[in-house]
Design a protein around this motif. Structure first.
Motif, PDB file in Angstrom:
ATOM      1  N   ASP A 238     -21.362  14.328 -11.187  1.00 44.40           N
ATOM      2  CA  ASP A 238     -20.203  15.036 -11.735  1.00 44.40           C
ATOM      3  C   ASP A 238     -20.497  15.443 -13.174  1.00 44.40           C
ATOM      4  OD1 ASP A 238     -17.726  16.036 -12.211  1.00 44.40           O
ATOM      5  OD2 ASP A 238     -16.693  14.118 -12.250  1.00 44.40           O
TER       6      ASP A 238
ATOM      7  N   MET B 120       4.247  11.625 -10.469  1.00 46.90           N
ATOM      8  CA  MET B 120       3.981  12.671 -11.449  1.00 46.90           C
ATOM      9  C   MET B 120       3.581  12.083 -12.800  1.00 46.90           C
ATOM     10  SD  MET B 120       4.773  15.270  -9.583  1.00 46.90           S
ATOM     11  CE  MET B 120       5.096  16.705 -10.588  1.00 46.90           C
TER      12      MET B 120
ATOM     13  N   TYR C 222     -11.474   5.548  -8.692  1.00 45.70           N
ATOM     14  CA  TYR C 222     -11.672   4.129  -8.433  1.00 45.70           C
ATOM     15  C   TYR C 222     -13.093   3.768  -8.823  1.00 45.70           C
ATOM     16  CZ  TYR C 222      -7.521   4.674  -5.497  1.00 45.70           C
ATOM     17  OH  TYR C 222      -6.271   4.954  -5.029  1.00 45.70           O
TER      18      TYR C 222
ATOM     19  N   GLU D 166     -16.418  15.586 -19.772  1.00 42.98           N
ATOM     20  CA  GLU D 166     -16.488  16.193 -18.441  1.00 42.98           C
ATOM     21  C   GLU D 166     -15.098  16.634 -17.974  1.00 42.98           C
ATOM     22  OE1 GLU D 166     -19.007  17.058 -16.440  1.00 42.98           O
ATOM     23  OE2 GLU D 166     -17.819  17.526 -14.672  1.00 42.98           O
TER      24      GLU D 166
ATOM     25  N   ARG E 191     -18.097   5.683 -18.381  1.00 44.60           N
ATOM     26  CA  ARG E 191     -17.842   7.072 -18.017  1.00 44.60           C
ATOM     27  C   ARG E 191     -16.552   7.209 -17.206  1.00 44.60           C
ATOM     28  NH1 ARG E 191     -22.387  11.269 -16.288  1.00 44.60           N
ATOM     29  NH2 ARG E 191     -21.018  12.874 -15.429  1.00 44.60           N
TER      30      ARG E 191
ATOM     31  N   GLY F  68      -2.446  13.922 -15.728  1.00 45.47           N
ATOM     32  CA  GLY F  68      -1.604  13.634 -14.568  1.00 45.47           C
ATOM     33  C   GLY F  68      -2.353  13.727 -13.259  1.00 45.47           C
ATOM     34  N   LEU F  69      -3.657  13.532 -13.289  1.00 42.94           N
ATOM     35  CA  LEU F  69      -4.464  13.606 -12.067  1.00 42.94           C
ATOM     36  C   LEU F  69      -4.679  12.212 -11.488  1.00 42.94           C
ATOM     37  CD1 LEU F  69      -7.340  16.080 -12.997  1.00 42.94           C
ATOM     38  CD2 LEU F  69      -5.415  16.478 -11.456  1.00 42.94           C
ATOM     39  N   PRO F  70      -4.933  12.114 -10.185  1.00 46.69           N
ATOM     40  CA  PRO F  70      -5.262  10.813  -9.590  1.00 46.69           C
ATOM     41  C   PRO F  70      -6.464  10.193 -10.299  1.00 46.69           C
ATOM     42  CG  PRO F  70      -5.009  12.479  -7.875  1.00 46.69           C
ATOM     43  CD  PRO F  70      -4.930  13.193  -9.192  1.00 46.69           C
ATOM     44  N   LEU F  71      -6.412   8.886 -10.489  1.00 49.90           N
ATOM     45  CA  LEU F  71      -7.482   8.203 -11.204  1.00 49.90           C
ATOM     46  C   LEU F  71      -8.650   7.926 -10.279  1.00 49.90           C
ATOM     47  CD1 LEU F  71      -5.144   5.745 -13.102  1.00 49.90           C
ATOM     48  CD2 LEU F  71      -6.011   7.938 -13.892  1.00 49.90           C
TER      49      LEU F  71
ATOM     50  N   TYR G 247      -2.973  -0.497 -19.347  1.00 53.56           N
ATOM     51  CA  TYR G 247      -2.693   0.115 -18.049  1.00 53.56           C
ATOM     52  C   TYR G 247      -3.906   0.017 -17.125  1.00 53.56           C
ATOM     53  CZ  TYR G 247      -0.761   3.440 -14.723  1.00 53.56           C
ATOM     54  OH  TYR G 247      -0.271   4.032 -13.587  1.00 53.56           O
TER      55      TYR G 247
ATOM     56  N   LEU H 194       3.904   8.094 -15.332  1.00 50.53           N
ATOM     57  CA  LEU H 194       4.040   6.639 -15.240  1.00 50.53           C
ATOM     58  C   LEU H 194       5.406   6.254 -14.705  1.00 50.53           C
ATOM     59  CD1 LEU H 194       2.452   5.529 -18.607  1.00 50.53           C
ATOM     60  CD2 LEU H 194       1.501   5.265 -16.327  1.00 50.53           C
ATOM     61  N   PHE H 195       6.402   7.093 -14.946  1.00 54.91           N
ATOM     62  CA  PHE H 195       7.765   6.685 -14.631  1.00 54.91           C
ATOM     63  C   PHE H 195       8.506   7.596 -13.679  1.00 54.91           C
ATOM     64  CE2 PHE H 195       6.887   4.777 -18.774  1.00 54.91           C
ATOM     65  CZ  PHE H 195       7.198   3.456 -18.494  1.00 54.91           C
TER      66      PHE H 195
ATOM     67  N   PRO I 207       6.619   0.952 -14.509  1.00 52.07           N
ATOM     68  CA  PRO I 207       5.595   1.999 -14.403  1.00 52.07           C
ATOM     69  C   PRO I 207       4.848   1.907 -13.065  1.00 52.07           C
ATOM     70  CG  PRO I 207       4.920   0.297 -15.963  1.00 52.07           C
ATOM     71  CD  PRO I 207       6.338   0.009 -15.608  1.00 52.07           C
ATOM     72  N   PHE I 208       4.460   3.065 -12.528  1.00 50.34           N
ATOM     73  CA  PHE I 208       3.674   3.076 -11.290  1.00 50.34           C
ATOM     74  C   PHE I 208       2.277   2.537 -11.568  1.00 50.34           C
ATOM     75  CE2 PHE I 208       6.741   6.567 -10.501  1.00 50.34           C
ATOM     76  CZ  PHE I 208       7.352   6.007  -9.382  1.00 50.34           C
ATOM     77  N   SER I 209       1.709   1.861 -10.593  1.00 45.11           N
ATOM     78  CA  SER I 209       0.406   1.237 -10.809  1.00 45.11           C
ATOM     79  C   SER I 209      -0.699   2.298 -10.779  1.00 45.11           C
ATOM     80  CB  SER I 209       0.150   0.177  -9.735  1.00 45.11           C
ATOM     81  OG  SER I 209      -0.164   0.805  -8.526  1.00 45.11           O
ATOM     82  N   PRO I 210      -1.843   1.988 -11.409  1.00 45.69           N
ATOM     83  CA  PRO I 210      -2.922   2.984 -11.510  1.00 45.69           C
ATOM     84  C   PRO I 210      -3.414   3.490 -10.144  1.00 45.69           C
ATOM     85  CG  PRO I 210      -3.358   1.135 -12.972  1.00 45.69           C
ATOM     86  CD  PRO I 210      -2.156   0.769 -12.167  1.00 45.69           C
ATOM     87  N   ASP I 211      -3.319   2.673  -9.095  1.00 48.42           N
ATOM     88  CA  ASP I 211      -3.879   3.144  -7.826  1.00 48.42           C
ATOM     89  C   ASP I 211      -3.019   4.196  -7.140  1.00 48.42           C
ATOM     90  OD1 ASP I 211      -2.029   1.164  -7.360  1.00 48.42           O
ATOM     91  OD2 ASP I 211      -2.873   0.640  -5.415  1.00 48.42           O
TER      92      ASP I 211
ATOM     93  N   TYR J 207      -1.168   6.406  -9.280  1.00 52.28           N
ATOM     94  CA  TYR J 207      -0.913   7.401 -10.322  1.00 52.28           C
ATOM     95  C   TYR J 207      -1.478   8.775  -9.938  1.00 52.28           C
ATOM     96  CZ  TYR J 207      -0.758   9.689 -14.840  1.00 52.28           C
ATOM     97  OH  TYR J 207      -0.502  10.583 -15.846  1.00 52.28           O
ATOM     98  N   GLY J 208      -0.635   9.796 -10.040  1.00 48.80           N
ATOM     99  CA  GLY J 208      -1.082  11.168  -9.786  1.00 48.80           C
ATOM    100  C   GLY J 208      -1.294  11.497  -8.323  1.00 48.80           C
ATOM    101  N   ARG J 209      -1.042  10.539  -7.450  1.00 54.20           N
ATOM    102  CA  ARG J 209      -1.338  10.755  -6.037  1.00 54.20           C
ATOM    103  C   ARG J 209      -0.093  11.027  -5.198  1.00 54.20           C
ATOM    104  NH1 ARG J 209      -6.569   8.786  -4.532  1.00 54.20           N
ATOM    105  NH2 ARG J 209      -7.507   7.991  -6.411  1.00 54.20           N
TER     106      ARG J 209
ATOM    107  N   LEU K 122       3.906   2.068 -22.751  1.00 55.74           N
ATOM    108  CA  LEU K 122       3.798   0.751 -22.121  1.00 55.74           C
ATOM    109  C   LEU K 122       3.415  -0.298 -23.153  1.00 55.74           C
ATOM    110  CD1 LEU K 122       1.827   1.744 -18.898  1.00 55.74           C
ATOM    111  CD2 LEU K 122       4.281   1.492 -19.168  1.00 55.74           C
TER     112      LEU K 122
ATOM    113  N   ASP L 240     -13.562  18.624  -8.945  1.00 60.33           N
ATOM    114  CA  ASP L 240     -12.470  18.740  -9.915  1.00 60.33           C
ATOM    115  C   ASP L 240     -12.876  19.563 -11.124  1.00 60.33           C
ATOM    116  OD1 ASP L 240     -10.647  17.326  -8.483  1.00 60.33           O
ATOM    117  OD2 ASP L 240     -11.275  15.383  -9.281  1.00 60.33           O
ATOM    118  N   THR L 241     -14.119  19.361 -11.531  1.00 58.21           N
ATOM    119  CA  THR L 241     -14.537  19.982 -12.783  1.00 58.21           C
ATOM    120  C   THR L 241     -15.904  20.649 -12.646  1.00 58.21           C
ATOM    121  OG1 THR L 241     -15.393  17.810 -13.404  1.00 58.21           O
ATOM    122  CG2 THR L 241     -13.259  18.444 -14.314  1.00 58.21           C
TER     123      THR L 241
ATOM    124  N   PRO M   5      -1.019   4.854  -1.286  1.00 62.33           N
ATOM    125  CA  PRO M   5      -1.619   6.090  -1.776  1.00 62.33           C
ATOM    126  C   PRO M   5      -2.426   6.808  -0.692  1.00 62.33           C
ATOM    127  CG  PRO M   5      -2.841   4.192  -2.602  1.00 62.33           C
ATOM    128  CD  PRO M   5      -1.672   3.642  -1.843  1.00 62.33           C
TER     129      PRO M   5
END
Lengths: 114, 609
Positions: B167, B471, A110, A29, A93, A105-108, A84, B473-474, B489-493, B495-497, A78, B105-106, B508
């Motif tokens: 989606d 932008m 939740y 997707e 999914r 590089g997009l926001p993940l 991560y 992880l670092f 490294p930046f945390s996942p919450d 990331y990209g935000r 890492l 997004d897609t 975020p």
């Protein structure tokens, strides 16, 4: 091998097809190529698989899938850290999408708490 | 005379500040200061709790015991209370159509598809001369949806587009033999009317739709008359800038038109009675304010938005001050143009349209704030003699004058949370002061509204801290374009935000917000409130009303601590040749503690004399 780009998805032999398919769906997707590889050895922890996947990944990101469908997304940079992102079983999914989004590089996303 | 320890206490709308000093023998030695959030409404007995805590902390820092404090000096708080309101003056109303305009997004595929809406299950497996737009609800597996559509296509059925709840856009698209545009992530898919003519448009990545955002494009697609085109134009406007959209015609007119009466506002001023229409926007209202002169009251036209707004303000202020509704008269008013997100009636994916509106800050002069009561309560509670010191403006000037490089004549601009106050002291030592509605809280409200956050706390954080965008992880990009490297490294919450860079953590923001948008909104909200108010305030205190006659302007108060508001005002006032900057009370405190410091200095003079 490194000329092609893809996210490796390492899974343990005997995993339910459906669980693996979910991860692939997420990757598709988002439009990022992937390669599923079955691991025969006894290492079954998603994190270990994810780490191996990241190390062989041309995109630096790899996914390991547990026998129960839990996923670990690892990044080559890492190596000393725990994976991560880990997603509990049943969220394949989102795991796939997040691995792809990590590359893009997009926001993940939740995980929605029910 | 032996020296003694005294404390100045300044109760503000949002914070309570104390300054502790040792005075005697003509000397004043400041020991410590502290700041807490004001407990309860300013000027009520509830304040005692906060004052007590602040004193305790200050005493602890100074290394003196609580009982050593010989006297407390309280400010005679300015008897003004402010309130905020905001409402739309325009509204997008969609009749005879429904629409989906959002940016998943897609989405799948690209192009424009026109056809009749049909549920996936009811898709005919034959060629019936119709074009279909397939509606695929959440429960449907993407493999099945693709299979079903391929089968129908194989039998000669013509499918031109699809609308998907999940989606799944790309997944379905990848499995189709005949490629079509697909819009996905449509939340309220069950609201889509079936059997109606619809158009689906998806643009290439990085592009925006062109047909459905053009009124004549819509007219072409649906074969509309000029009259109908006029009515559908709001849809085109609402869809501008989207990557994908769906428009569905429902000629029965399921959406009922609703007109907003923005209304008129009557300003009763000392000089004139001025009536202005809210529709004309904030600038015209503020010009009306100038013509009216010192405001005595403002009344909104009954039965209109502005009527409701001003009534609400009256009510809130009556509640806050405990005065009867009729006794409340609005003493000042600041109107600011604002964008207000409104959910579009007839929209299916939960779209918001940004409507123009007006935000109004108002302020009432109350009877004198019962500081005396607070003083008494303090005295019994703490067992320390309490005195109500001088007028707040005078104390603030005294404190501000401890800033290195200042002298009389001087204007202070006190930018707080609830109001913007200015006071001027001339060479003869005479003081004039004004209190204007609109300050930090209004900025927070504007940010909250214009970014559609619905989260005041988050808006407050956006107001106070700069942004960054994670932008990788670092590395993170900062507002000015520089890149910051992070060792961890930046945390996942995050990331990209886009994130708010607080001192110790990153907060975020919702993924749809871009850094430029948030920054632009933040800067413009601050400018609209504080620059406008600074000029308004200075005009009122300046001799002969000419700002150019002022030399020194010193900013104090909570909003003078802001990382960009003082610079904005310095820049703006620089145009008038005024030296403006934020205070540095006692050369160490920055723009904080001016009033408390002034109280101590005033008291010390008495003690020494």
């Amino acid at each position: 091998m490194k000329q092609q780009v893809y996210i490796p998805v390492l899974y343990k032999q005997g995993i339910k097809k459906r669980m693996l398919a979910e991860v692939c769906t997420g990757l598709e997707e988002e439009g990022v190529p992937f390669l599923c590889l079955c691991v025969a050895e006894a290492e079954e922890k998603a994190e270990k698989l994810g780490r191996r996947a990241a190390l062989m990944s041309p995109l630096q990101v790899g996914i390991g899938v547990d026998a129960d469908g839990g996923c670990a997304i690892c990044h080559e940079k890492l190596a000393q850290h725990p994976s991560y992102i880990t997603t509990p079983p049943g969220n394949g999914r989102i795991a796939g999408q997040n691995a792809a989004r990590l590359v893009k590089g997009l926001p993940l996303l939740y995980i929605r708490k029910e | 005379m032996a020296s003694q320890i005294i404390a100045g206490v300044d109760i503000g709308n949002s914070s309570t500040e104390v300054a502790l000093a040792c005075v005697g023998n003509g000397r004043v030695e400041f020991l410590s200061q502290y700041l807490v959030k004001t407990t309860g409404v300013k000027g009520t007995v509830d304040n005692v709790l906060g004052i007590r805590q602040a004193l305790k902390e200050a005493a602890g820092m100074a290394g003196v015991s609580f009982s050593e404090i010989a006297a407390l000096y309280l400010n005679d708080a300015v008897p003004v209370i402010g309130d905020l309101a905001m409402d739309v003056i325009s509204e997008t109303v969609i009749t005879e159509s429904s629409m989906i305009g959002h940016n998943p997004d897609t989405p799948g595929g690209t192009g424009l598809g026109i056809g009749t809406t049909v549920q996936l299950d009811e898709l005919p497996d034959t060629c019936d001369g119709q074009d279909y737009i397939v509606v695929i609800p959440e429960g449907t597996d993407y493999e099945w949806a693709a299979y079903r559509m391929n089968r129908a296509c194989g039998q000669g059925c013509s499918i031109t587009g699809a609308i998907v709840q999940k989606d799944d856009g790309v997944l379905i698209y990848n499995r189709l033999q005949r490629k079509i545009p697909i819009v996905d992530e449509v939340a309220y898919i069950e609201k889509i009317p079936l059997g109606k003519r619809a158009a689906v448009e998806v643009a290439l990545p990085g592009h925006v739709i062109r047909t459905l955002s053009n009124p004549y494009g819509l007219a072409t697609v649906f074969g509309l008359t000029p009259e109908e085109t006029k009515r559908i134009a709001p849809i085109a406007r609402a869809l501008v800038g989207n990557r994908s959209a769906v428009v569905i015609r429902t000629p029965q007119g399921e959406v009922i038109e609703r007109k907003v009466e923005a209304g008129r506002i009557t300003l009763h001023g000392q000089r004139n009675k001025v009536e202005v229409s809210i529709n004309d926007g904030a600038d015209i209202i503020m010009q009306g304010m100038e013509r009216a002169g010192q405001l005595l009251d403002a009344v909104g036209e009954a039965g209109t938005n502005v009527g409701g707004m001003l009534n609400g303000l009256h009510q809130n202020l009556a509640d806050a001050t405990g005065q009867p509704f009729d006794a409340i008269t609005i003493g000042d008013l600041l109107a600011v143009d604002a964008m207000i997100p409104v959910s579009v009636s007839g929209a299916i994916a939960g779209e918001l349209s940004m409507e123009s509106g007006v935000a109004i800050a108002s302020m009432v002069k109350t009877e004198r704030v019962p500081v005396q009561k607070v003083a008494q309560a303090l005295e019994t509670e703490l067992g320390i003699p309490v005195e109500v010191g001088g007028v707040e403006a005078e104390m603030a000037i005294r404190g501000a004058l401890t800033t290195p490089g200042t002298e009389e004549p001087l204007v202070i601009l006190d930018m707080g949370g609830g109001s913007t106050d200015a006071a001027m002291i001339n060479q003869q030592g005479n003081i004039t002061s004004v209190h204007l509605a609109g300050a930090g809280d209004m900025v927070t409200m504007l940010i909250d509204s214009e970014l559609a956050l619905h989260d005041r706390e988050l808006a407050e954080k956006i107001k106070k801290h700069p942004l960054g965008k994670v932008m990788s992880l670092f590395h993170m990009q900062l507002e000015d374009g520089t890149i910051m490297f992070s060792k961890t490294p930046f945390s996942p919450d995050v990331y990209g935000r886009v994130v708010i860079r607080e001192e110790s953590e990153l907060v975020p923001l919702p993924a749809k917000l871009s850094m430029e948008k948030v920054r632009e909104t933040r800067l413009s909200a601050k400018r609209r409130v504080f620059v406008t108010n600074a000029l308004r305030a200075l005009k009122q205190v300046a001799p002969s009303g000419n700002i150019k006659h002022l030399a020194f302007v010193v900013m104090v108060g909570g909003s003078a601590l802001d990382f960009e508001i003082p610079q904005m005002i310095t820049e703006e006032l620089g145009k008038y040749g005024i030296v403006a900057g934020f205070a540095n009370v006692r050369g160490t405190q920055g723009p904080r503690n001016a009033v408390a410091t002034g109280l101590v200095l005033a008291a010390a003079q008495e003690v020494t004399l």
